[in-house]
Scaffold this active site. Structure first.
Site, PDB file in Angstrom:
ATOM      1  N   GLN A   1      62.431  86.571  47.326  1.00  0.00           N
ATOM      2  CA  GLN A   1      62.104  86.046  48.510  1.00  0.00           C
ATOM      3  C   GLN A   1      62.996  86.468  49.524  1.00  0.00           C
ATOM      4  O   GLN A   1      62.452  85.781  50.939  1.00  0.00           O
ATOM      5  CB  GLN A   1      61.912  84.630  48.025  1.00  0.00           C
ATOM      6  CG  GLN A   1      60.718  84.408  46.865  1.00  0.00           C
ATOM      7  CD  GLN A   1      59.297  84.335  48.167  1.00  0.00           C
ATOM      8  OE1 GLN A   1      59.329  84.091  48.884  1.00  0.00           O
ATOM      9  NE2 GLN A   1      58.358  84.765  46.713  1.00  0.00           N
TER      10      GLN A   1
ATOM     11  N   THR B   1      56.511 109.070  36.345  1.00  0.00           N
ATOM     12  CA  THR B   1      56.763 109.382  37.473  1.00  0.00           C
ATOM     13  C   THR B   1      56.395 108.644  38.262  1.00  0.00           C
ATOM     14  O   THR B   1      56.505 108.261  38.711  1.00  0.00           O
ATOM     15  CB  THR B   1      55.036 110.799  37.173  1.00  0.00           C
ATOM     16  OG1 THR B   1      55.180 111.118  36.199  1.00  0.00           O
ATOM     17  CG2 THR B   1      54.865 111.486  38.570  1.00  0.00           C
TER      18      THR B   1
ATOM     19  N   GLY C   1      58.884  93.188  41.584  1.00  0.00           N
ATOM     20  CA  GLY C   1      60.071  92.142  41.229  1.00  0.00           C
ATOM     21  C   GLY C   1      60.248  91.594  39.685  1.00  0.00           C
ATOM     22  O   GLY C   1      61.512  91.805  38.302  1.00  0.00           O
ATOM     23  N   THR C   2      59.330  91.737  39.022  1.00  0.00           N
ATOM     24  CA  THR C   2      59.180  90.576  37.533  1.00  0.00           C
ATOM     25  C   THR C   2      60.173  92.453  36.673  1.00  0.00           C
ATOM     26  O   THR C   2      60.810  91.993  35.872  1.00  0.00           O
ATOM     27  CB  THR C   2      58.032  90.453  36.813  1.00  0.00           C
ATOM     28  OG1 THR C   2      57.478  89.300  38.312  1.00  0.00           O
ATOM     29  CG2 THR C   2      58.203  90.208  35.166  1.00  0.00           C
TER      30      THR C   2
ATOM     31  N   CYS D   1      47.622  71.794  37.357  1.00  0.00           N
ATOM     32  CA  CYS D   1      46.187  71.495  37.439  1.00  0.00           C
ATOM     33  C   CYS D   1      45.852  73.968  36.953  1.00  0.00           C
ATOM     34  O   CYS D   1      44.826  74.270  37.099  1.00  0.00           O
ATOM     35  CB  CYS D   1      45.353  71.238  37.962  1.00  0.00           C
ATOM     36  SG  CYS D   1      44.961  70.141  37.047  1.00  0.00           S
TER      37      CYS D   1
ATOM     38  N   ASN E   1      61.702  80.695  45.118  1.00  0.00           N
ATOM     39  CA  ASN E   1      60.423  80.765  45.871  1.00  0.00           C
ATOM     40  C   ASN E   1      59.165  80.057  45.743  1.00  0.00           C
ATOM     41  O   ASN E   1      58.787  80.014  46.684  1.00  0.00           O
ATOM     42  CB  ASN E   1      59.644  81.904  44.135  1.00  0.00           C
ATOM     43  CG  ASN E   1      59.761  81.180  42.906  1.00  0.00           C
ATOM     44  OD1 ASN E   1      61.248  80.774  42.333  1.00  0.00           O
ATOM     45  ND2 ASN E   1      58.377  81.354  42.674  1.00  0.00           N
TER      46      ASN E   1
END
Lengths: 219, 427
Positions: B193, B251, B80-81, B339, B158
């Site tokens: 998503q 490839t 996806g990225t 966090c 997402n």
């Protein structure tokens, strides 16, 4: 500071990535000295203090009992909003200060974030933030005690020095940014969401502060 | 005092399907021959090459058929990225300058390329998404400009699963192209998503570019594709041997491509039935959570969301702590708390809804999947309230569930952070 250091997730004591030590887990799952019920009257504890904010994701409140003759910390209770390391760090901090009959206030104020981390068996770098908070909460609690007992000369307020007068950025802002992982001027700017360092002089000052705090907490 | 947090070990309930899905055994089986036995380079003219080439071509055709496109419109990527980056930088590099429209709560694979393009001189509009997490087509219409070169709006978010009006935006763009001198603007959607649950007909959606990721639809990680409508011009990112119609050299990975296609086929086949099943489970889970836990807020529209997405803020506690506790009880899900993020920034998605920071720190995402059943959810519903109650005893907070601004601004005072709350400035 080592330029090639990998991102913040490396535990500086064990070299492990993003992993909590058994001590952290033990104190997270079974915290010591937690305050169960809020004090019903003001005299139940000798002093209290609070730091952080829920918006930052970390908030700590401490309550302390002190032996007035020996100045030893007899009891240190706390509540913490935050992640596992914040909860574990407050827990172990309360143990360090109260074990073996309790530390004197003077000694307790000398306990450093590094001491807390060592007892925890290390924290990932980006979690060092959490152990710093415990000692700041205690400084506030101690200040409250000094105020209530008329010892105002012993109060220590963390003075802040303005480094960028146009934007009113202080050295504390830089410290926060470094604790949150910023390592360069550019990253500090990102954290503070402003373009700091209008002049070369200010820039140099900020860069030296970034180095200073990086060495202090990660060096 | 000792607390009574007994840690159970045994069955695990995995509720983070928006992060990763287990590979479907049918996909695994389809891929298997292409690792060792049929290892050939699809560029070879001999038998080993032909076998690989045929497998890649069949996969391309299968996907094309399912999204009502042509085979040569499917560009396989590493996920996806990469497909998002190809769409955005590919368009930007082709046009060299101009205006981009996106939303405030895109995935970072779209947001960060846009931020980078701003540095390179592009003008970017980040659309508001409102308190329900849905882009308003009227806002979008107003943002369009004569120099707009790219529009990138995700199909479904997402984190909170809200479904965006892609087809409606597609129509607005179509009309705009006819009425204005700007007929070249490109419309991209990140459908990573959405792929397992929503209609993927590119003609209905009116998109020029569309990103899909294999790892989110029970296929292999490291596989994805970008749909690129014929005639739409973008500049490649990766240069080399000219594979994938010169749009993505390297490839071809026959096993990953075969797996990607198989996963997409299965998803299309089971889409309707699975969506209906999950919608029912999702609504059950949400209503039970609200009955069993106080001070809880649903993030995003309650119906216009993916069938598998539940995202709630459980106030007064912090996400990472809850996750580690529930992990010990065998339950996996994720949080928007700072966090757990690399940058220590709280979820930009929850903030985009106009919620205060503390709602982001306490946001929890549960994403259901094919293996999820009612018993799983009932187990979570029996463990979660106890853990929440325990962490609330640890926490000193008492937040207002209707808060629109920061609580405890006074806690910042003396910390030398500039805080504005309730029209007051604290220092």
């Amino acid at each position: 500071m080592n330029e090639n250091k990998a991102p913040e997730v490396i535990n500086q004591f064990t070299g492990e990535k993003w992993y909590y030590s058994d001590t952290v887990k033990e104190h997270f799952f079974h915290p010591r000295n937690l305050l169960w019920e809020r004090p019903k009257n003001q005299n139940e504890f000798d002093a209290e203090g609070m730091v952080g904010s829920p918006a930052c994701g970390d908030m700590m409140q401490m309550w302390m009992k002190v032996d007035r003759n020996t100045e030893r910390v007899i009891d240190l209770k706390w509540k913490t909003f935050g992640c596992a390391s914040a909860i574990a760090a407050t827990s172990i901090y309360s143990v360090i200060l109260t074990e073996n009959g309790g530390m004197t206030l003077d000694d307790a104020l000398k306990v450093k974030p590094q001491d807390v981390m060592k007892r925890l068996g290390g924290l990932p770098n980006r979690k060092i933030h959490c152990s710093v908070l415990a000692d700041k909460a205690f400084q506030k609690t101690a200040n409250d005690y000094f105020r209530k007992t008329g010892q105002n000369h012993r109060i220590v307020v963390e003075g802040a020095r303005v480094v960028d007068p146009t934007l009113n950025i202080t050295d504390k802002d830089i410290e926060e940014a470094v604790l949150e992982g910023a390592q360069t001027l550019d990253e500090v700017q990102k954290k503070l969401k402003v373009g700091i360092g209008a002049s070369e002089e200010v820039k140099t000052d900020i860069e030296s502060l970034v180095r200073f705090y990086s060495d202090k907490y990660y060096g | 005092m000792k607390n009574k947090n007994k840690i159970k070990v045994g069955k695990r309930v995995y509720l983070d399907h928006a992060a990763a899905t287990p590979m479907d055994p049918r996909v695994f089986e389809a891929m298997e021959p292409f690792w060792v036995k049929n290892f050939g380079n699809a560029g070879g003219l001999y038998e080993e090459g032909r076998i690989a080439k045929e497998a890649v071509q069949k996969s391309r055709e299968a996907i094309a058929r399912l999204i009502f496109a042509k085979p040569e419109e499917i560009i396989f990527t590493s996920g996806g990225t990469e497909a998002d980056n190809l769409a955005i930088f590919g368009t930007a590099n082709f046009f060299k300058k101009g205006h981009i429209i996106t939303s405030k709560f895109e995935h970072h694979a779209v947001l960060n390329p846009c931020l980078e393009l701003e540095k390179r001189g592009f003008d970017v509009t980040y659309l508001e998404v409102g308190s329900e997490g849905i882009v308003n087509p009227e806002d979008f219409k107003k943002a369009l400009r004569a120099d707009t070169v790219l529009v990138s709006i995700m199909y479904a978010n997402n984190e909170i699963g809200t479904i965006q009006p892609i087809a409606e935006i597609g129509k607005i763009i179509q009309n705009y192209r006819l009425q204005s001198a700007n007929s070249r603007l490109i419309f991209h959607t990140d459908a990573c998503q959405a792929a397992a649950y929503l209609d993927m007909n590119v003609n209905e959606l009116g998109v020029d570019l569309m990103t899909v990721n294999g790892g989110k639809i029970y296929g292999p990680k490291g596989a994805g594709f970008l749909y690129k409508k014929s005639g739409v011009k973008i500049t490649p990112m990766i240069f080399g041997g000219g594979q994938e119609m010169r749009m993505r050299s390297g490839t071809e990975s026959a096993p990953l491509i075969v797996g990607m296609a198989k996963a997409f086929e299965i998803a299309a086949l089971e889409r309707e039935k699975e969506s209906a099943r999950l919608c029912e489970l999702r609504d059950y889970f949400i209503s039970e959570l609200f009955q069993k836990i106080t001070k809880i807020v649903l993030n995003g529209h309650d119906k216009k969301r993916l069938p598998n997405n539940v995202n709630v803020s459980i106030l007064d506690i912090e996400g990472e702590a809850l996750i580690l506790f529930m992990d010990a009880h065998g339950v996996s899900f994720s949080t928007g708390s700072a966090c757990t993020s690399e940058s220590l920034d709280p979820s930009h998605v929850i903030l985009a809804l106009g919620k205060p920071y503390e709602f982001a720190h306490s946001s929890m995402r549960f994403t259901l999947g094919r293996s999820t059943n009612k018993e799983d959810l009932d187990y979570v519903l029996s463990e979660l309230p106890k853990t929440v109650a325990w962490l609330r005893r640890v926490s000193p907070l008492e937040l207002d569930p209707n808060a629109a601004s920061m609580s405890h601004p006074e806690a910042f005072a003396g910390e030398n952070l500039r805080v504005k709350a309730k029209s007051k400035s604290y220092k």
